[in-house]
Design a protein around this motif. Structure first.
Motif, PDB file in Angstrom:
ATOM      1  N   LEU A   1     -25.722 -14.311  34.971  1.00 49.17           N
ATOM      2  CA  LEU A   1     -26.375 -13.121  35.388  1.00 49.17           C
ATOM      3  C   LEU A   1     -27.381 -12.215  34.451  1.00 49.17           C
ATOM      4  CD1 LEU A   1     -26.668 -10.901  37.645  1.00 49.17           C
ATOM      5  CD2 LEU A   1     -24.714  -9.733  36.731  1.00 49.17           C
TER       6      LEU A   1
ATOM      7  N   LYS B   1     -31.094 -11.247  34.651  1.00 51.44           N
ATOM      8  CA  LYS B   1     -31.751  -9.935  34.475  1.00 51.44           C
ATOM      9  C   LYS B   1     -32.909  -9.951  33.413  1.00 51.44           C
ATOM     10  CE  LYS B   1     -28.593  -6.871  33.710  1.00 51.44           C
ATOM     11  NZ  LYS B   1     -27.029  -6.269  33.689  1.00 51.44           N
TER      12      LYS B   1
ATOM     13  N   LEU C   1     -29.892 -10.060  45.391  1.00 52.22           N
ATOM     14  CA  LEU C   1     -28.889  -9.623  44.124  1.00 52.22           C
ATOM     15  C   LEU C   1     -29.648  -8.535  43.654  1.00 52.22           C
ATOM     16  CD1 LEU C   1     -26.447 -10.782  42.736  1.00 52.22           C
ATOM     17  CD2 LEU C   1     -27.882 -11.938  41.224  1.00 52.22           C
ATOM     18  N   SER C   2     -29.491  -7.413  44.378  1.00 48.51           N
ATOM     19  CA  SER C   2     -29.998  -6.166  43.847  1.00 48.51           C
ATOM     20  C   SER C   2     -29.231  -5.607  42.622  1.00 48.51           C
ATOM     21  CB  SER C   2     -30.026  -5.007  44.891  1.00 48.51           C
ATOM     22  OG  SER C   2     -28.894  -5.150  45.405  1.00 48.51           O
TER      23      SER C   2
ATOM     24  N   ARG D   1     -25.670  -4.453  44.011  1.00 48.10           N
ATOM     25  CA  ARG D   1     -24.893  -5.686  44.383  1.00 48.10           C
ATOM     26  C   ARG D   1     -24.339  -6.242  43.125  1.00 48.10           C
ATOM     27  NH1 ARG D   1     -25.727 -10.596  48.482  1.00 48.10           N
ATOM     28  NH2 ARG D   1     -23.546 -11.177  48.900  1.00 48.10           N
ATOM     29  N   GLN D   2     -24.994  -6.279  42.272  1.00 45.67           N
ATOM     30  CA  GLN D   2     -24.504  -7.013  40.905  1.00 45.67           C
ATOM     31  C   GLN D   2     -23.203  -5.988  40.416  1.00 45.67           C
ATOM     32  OE1 GLN D   2     -27.660  -7.145  37.920  1.00 45.67           O
ATOM     33  NE2 GLN D   2     -29.164  -7.515  39.416  1.00 45.67           N
TER      34      GLN D   2
ATOM     35  N   THR E   1     -19.598 -17.023  43.706  1.00 39.78           N
ATOM     36  CA  THR E   1     -20.640 -16.374  44.530  1.00 39.78           C
ATOM     37  C   THR E   1     -21.687 -15.702  43.723  1.00 39.78           C
ATOM     38  OG1 THR E   1     -18.974 -16.040  46.178  1.00 39.78           O
ATOM     39  CG2 THR E   1     -21.097 -14.850  46.376  1.00 39.78           C
ATOM     40  N   LEU E   2     -21.372 -15.041  42.727  1.00 40.75           N
ATOM     41  CA  LEU E   2     -22.208 -14.435  41.855  1.00 40.75           C
ATOM     42  C   LEU E   2     -23.201 -15.379  41.024  1.00 40.75           C
ATOM     43  CD1 LEU E   2     -23.648 -11.582  40.504  1.00 40.75           C
ATOM     44  CD2 LEU E   2     -21.521 -11.683  38.847  1.00 40.75           C
TER      45      LEU E   2
ATOM     46  N   LEU F   1     -25.577 -16.753  43.281  1.00 43.88           N
ATOM     47  CA  LEU F   1     -26.583 -16.019  43.824  1.00 43.88           C
ATOM     48  C   LEU F   1     -27.610 -15.695  42.290  1.00 43.88           C
ATOM     49  CD1 LEU F   1     -25.025 -12.961  45.469  1.00 43.88           C
ATOM     50  CD2 LEU F   1     -26.362 -14.700  46.559  1.00 43.88           C
ATOM     51  N   ALA F   2     -26.930 -15.792  41.182  1.00 45.61           N
ATOM     52  CA  ALA F   2     -27.950 -15.467  39.906  1.00 45.61           C
ATOM     53  C   ALA F   2     -28.780 -16.919  39.843  1.00 45.61           C
ATOM     54  CB  ALA F   2     -26.977 -15.346  39.008  1.00 45.61           C
TER      55      ALA F   2
ATOM     56  N   GLY G   1     -31.554 -16.474  42.146  1.00 46.39           N
ATOM     57  CA  GLY G   1     -32.398 -15.695  41.660  1.00 46.39           C
ATOM     58  C   GLY G   1     -33.340 -16.135  40.619  1.00 46.39           C
TER      59      GLY G   1
END
Length: 792
Positions: free
Chosen positions: A225, A229, A250-251, A254-255, A280-281, A284-285, A288
């Motif tokens: 993550l 970022k 992944l706003s 939501r993070q 799941t995180l 998504l990361a 992204g």
């Protein structure tokens, strides 16, 4: 112990072991890595070296062992060979011994973990790099401290049959991605995950508490993550706020929500829920990350497309203006319009620079965005040529124009598809086989000529080669012998006229050169048989064979320069000389390819001369009397016609056929080492690669020499030829630009990039080939000089 299996009935599991890692699990401190070359000597020397001994007894020690011999042995001898199996047995014994040494050195303290894996697999014919499971699926075997045990299972399904072949159907198979090995090793050591790692920790491999697993996978998620970022922040800083589009899945809210829920689940000892949410995180990361890595792809793609379209349009206009009769002889430049265009494009350039400066874009962005401007400026300044072209097209029948552009588009697509499916060349060659018949019917010519039937037969024969296998085939010297004997037979028949009557153009010394070439060709056939027989008996490469092979290669481009420069004699000399080298580099049916291709090229030369005669541009010289060294500058003969576009397309098609007729990108990546055994048997990738590249270039040279003859025969301008080829290659390159991949196997990614690069550099490559062909066809070395006697 957790296992990932790789199927291959001819290999054992240990045959794919590439590295060994030993880790002290407990304790703290910095990680120290030792790369081992001779493990036994290393640990023996540690007993007498107090400094080394103390370092090896520190915490978090990593020992790395690279077993390269299996990879080299597999390439050289193939995995099914006796040499490879003996090598596998030796590695098995060595691994067992190394494990014993490690356990003894550390006193079986139970703090050691072992991880065995491989970076790639190998096919049965000793290659890798493609997407086949035998190349992409590798073993991952781990045991020791911190590693979980294998689990039995009643049933499991995989698309492959590896489990069944290894008789491991009842043991749970745990597949991971190669990138997942790094976080696994970091977790075993107990250190932070690598900064730029994109792997997901395979929790099934860990023998630890659920709390530790959930904390590790959460750390893994936070680490990825943070990369997301950072990448988002970098892109946001270099993009105008009103143009920036964030990754919506992944706003920031939501993070925070996911991280909060994961920590809550851990505090409530709901570890399964925490692990699921962390994965799941991670997913998504990673998605992204890919989004921001390719954020500017559409913007840059549009710039590249505009550049391609502008450049192609400009080249077409230059062809029309300089090499056709479609434009008016004198074109007055409109200064007002030119000034307007100049200021307009200059203003656009300034605005683009300001925009890129505000976004602090890399310097390459300036190249991509500004390059289309001068190209399109050059296009619009040729507006009078554009007017003449539009006038010509409006005067042409609509059906003819549509038919021409349709055929041109189909031809381009055939060339593009042939890069992916070699069988496309077979279909095209079968279609080409009927071209002379169709042309004679359109021109109203009656009867069939032997040259027309020869074209049809040779096209049909050449169409067989793209259907033949490229890799994975066994060596077969019989076709090599057949190709050599057929070449000798053709050379012998070409000498018949010289035995029946004395030629004014060929003197005895040049006849001697051709006879020596035939003798060298015979010697090449013998060398191929002798070398493969010697290697089959495990007697190695005979030194005399190696010397003769290298000598043949060295003189293959020199000997033709001793022959006369008349078309037939020089082309025959080039063919026989290059064929001698090609036989030495052949292991099967591909030896027949340059023979069929050369015969087709000679027929093509004759047909093009006949076609020119029926078009009303009769060439006074007969083909047999044309001399390369005395050819007139063909740029002054005539302007381009529509038929010359067809000739240029034929030329590009034969160039593509010369490459893909017996190979493809994969065959370069995974070539058969047996092809160079007449030159060397010691594994040397650079020398072997150079020899294989020359083998690939030989058909190119034959096609280019034939087209040098076509240019003279049909009075075609070489400059206009390369402009037409440039247009064809640019259109193909634009097509391949949209097919470039950044994912998949090495072969998938490398092939897509190679296609684009090959087509982009095609014109430069053909210009270099043209220079080589001109030297081979026009230059002559004279060792004999006639002495003149003057009367006194």
């Amino acid at each position: 112990m957790s296992v990932r299996w790789l199927k291959d009935g001819k290999k054992t599991l240990w045959s794919l072991i590439q590295c060994l890692m030993k880790v002290n699990i407990l304790g703290v401190g910095e990680v120290q890595i030792f790369c081992l070359c001779l493990p036994k000597d290393f640990f023996r020397s540690a007993q007498n070296n107090q400094t080394l001994l103390s370092k090896l007894n520190e915490n978090k020690i990593v020992l790395f062992l690279h077993l390269l011999g299996l990879d080299t042995n597999g390439h050289a001898h193939r995995p099914s060979s006796r040499e490879y199996k003996l090598n596998v047995k030796r590695v098995d014994e060595g691994v067992k011994e190394i494990v014993s040494i490690l356990e003894d050195f550390y006193g079986n303290d139970g703090h050691t973990a072992f991880v065995f894996t491989s970076d790639h697999g190998m096919t049965d014919w000793g290659s890798h790099g493609a997407g086949h499971p035998s190349e992409t699926l590798t073993p991952l075997v781990a045991w020791g401290a911190g590693v979980g045990y294998s689990q039995r299972t009643a049933s499991q399904y995989f698309e492959d049959d590896f489990l069944k072949e290894w008789k491991l159907e009842n043991w749970k198979r745990l597949d991971v991605n190669q990138a997942d090995v790094a976080p696994l090793m970091a977790s075993l050591i107990g250190i932070p995950f690598p900064l730029n790692s994109v792997g997901t920790l395979p929790l099934e491999y860990l023998n630890s508490s659920d709390l530790y697993k959930s904390e590790c996978i959460l750390t893994n998620a936070v680490q990825i993550l943070e990369q997301f970022k950072v990448k988002m922040a970098q892109k946001k800083e270099t993009t105008l706020s009103f143009l920036f589009t964030p990754f919506k899945l992944l706003s920031e809210s939501r993070q925070l929500d996911i991280l909060k829920r994961v920590r809550f689940f851990i505090s409530q000892q709901k570890y399964d829920e925490a692990i699921t949410l962390s994965k799941t995180l991670i997913s998504l990361a990673l998605e992204g990350l890919s989004y921001y890595h390719t954020y500017d792809r559409i913007f840059l793609g549009i710039s590249v497309v505009l550049g391609f379209m502008g450049w192609t349009s400009y080249v077409i206009l230059i062809i029309i203006k300089m090499h056709t009769n479609l434009t008016r002889a004198i074109q007055n430049t409109d200064q007002v319009s030119t000034t307007f265009f100049s200021y307009g494009f200059a203003t656009a350039g300034v605005l683009i620079i300001i925009f890129l400066i505000i976004q602090t874009s890399p310097w390459m962005y300036y190249v991509y965005c500004l390059l289309p401007l001068p190209v399109w400026y050059a296009v619009v300044t040729e507006f009078k040529t554009i007017q003449d072209l539009l006038t010509f097209l409006s005067a042409c029948p609509l059906g003819h124009s549509i038919g021409f552009f349709f055929l041109f588009a189909v031809g381009i697509e055939i060339l593009v598809f042939s890069f992916f499916y070699r069988s496309t060349l077979t279909i095209a060659l079968i279609a080409f086989a009927g071209w002379p018949l169709m042309h004679r019917w359109i021109q109203g010519m009656n009867g069939l000529k032997m040259i027309t039937l020869s074209w049809t037969l040779l096209c049909s024969l050449l169409a067989i080669f793209p259907m033949m296998p490229v890799v994975g085939r066994e060596s077969d010297i019989t076709p090599v012998t057949g190709a050599g004997l057929l070449t000798l037979l053709l050379s012998f028949f070409s000498l018949v006229p010289f035995w029946n009557q004395k030629s004014k153009h060929i003197q005895g010394k040049y006849l001697t050169v051709l006879l020596l070439q035939m003798l060298n060709l015979t010697l090449s056939i013998y060398i191929v048989h002798s070398t493969h027989a010697s290697l089959g008996q495990k007697m190695g490469l005979p030194l005399i064979n190696q010397i003769v092979s290298w000598t043949t290669l060295a003189f293959s481009l020199v000997v033709p320069l001793l022959s006369p420069t008349r078309v037939f004699q020089r082309l025959l000399s080039i063919f026989v000389s290059l064929m001698s080298t090609y036989l030495l580099l052949s292991t099967g049916y591909e030896a027949l390819f340059p023979l069929v291709l050369s015969c087709l090229m000679f027929v093509w030369i004759n047909i093009e001369q006949e076609t020119l005669q029926y078009s009303g541009n009769s060439f006074k010289q007969k083909l047999s009397s044309i001399d390369f060294s005395c050819s007139t500058d063909i740029t002054q003969f005539r302007q381009l016609s529509v038929d010359d576009i067809r000739r240029s397309f034929f030329f590009v098609f034969f160039i593509v056929t010369a490459f893909f007729g017996t190979g493809n990108i994969a065959s370069i990546n995974s070539f058969d080492p047996a092809s160079v055994y007449c030159f060397l048997t010691v594994f040397s990738p650079f020398v072997m690669g150079a020899l294989m590249m020359w083998k690939i270039l030989i058909p190119f040279v034959l096609v280019m020499c034939a087209f040098e003859t076509v240019q003279i025969t049909v009075q075609l301008s070489s400059k206009s030829l390369f402009l037409i080829v440039l247009v064809i290659s640019d259109i193909m390159a634009l097509h391949f630009f949209f097919l470039v991949k950044d994912y998949g196997s090495w072969l998938d990614i490398g092939t897509s990039i190679s296609h684009y690069v090959i087509v982009m550099s095609m014109t430069i490559f053909l210009m270099l080939l043209s220079g080589l062909a001109q030297v081979l066809t026009t230059k002559k070395i004279k060792f004999w000089r006639r002495t003149k006697h003057h009367a006194t």
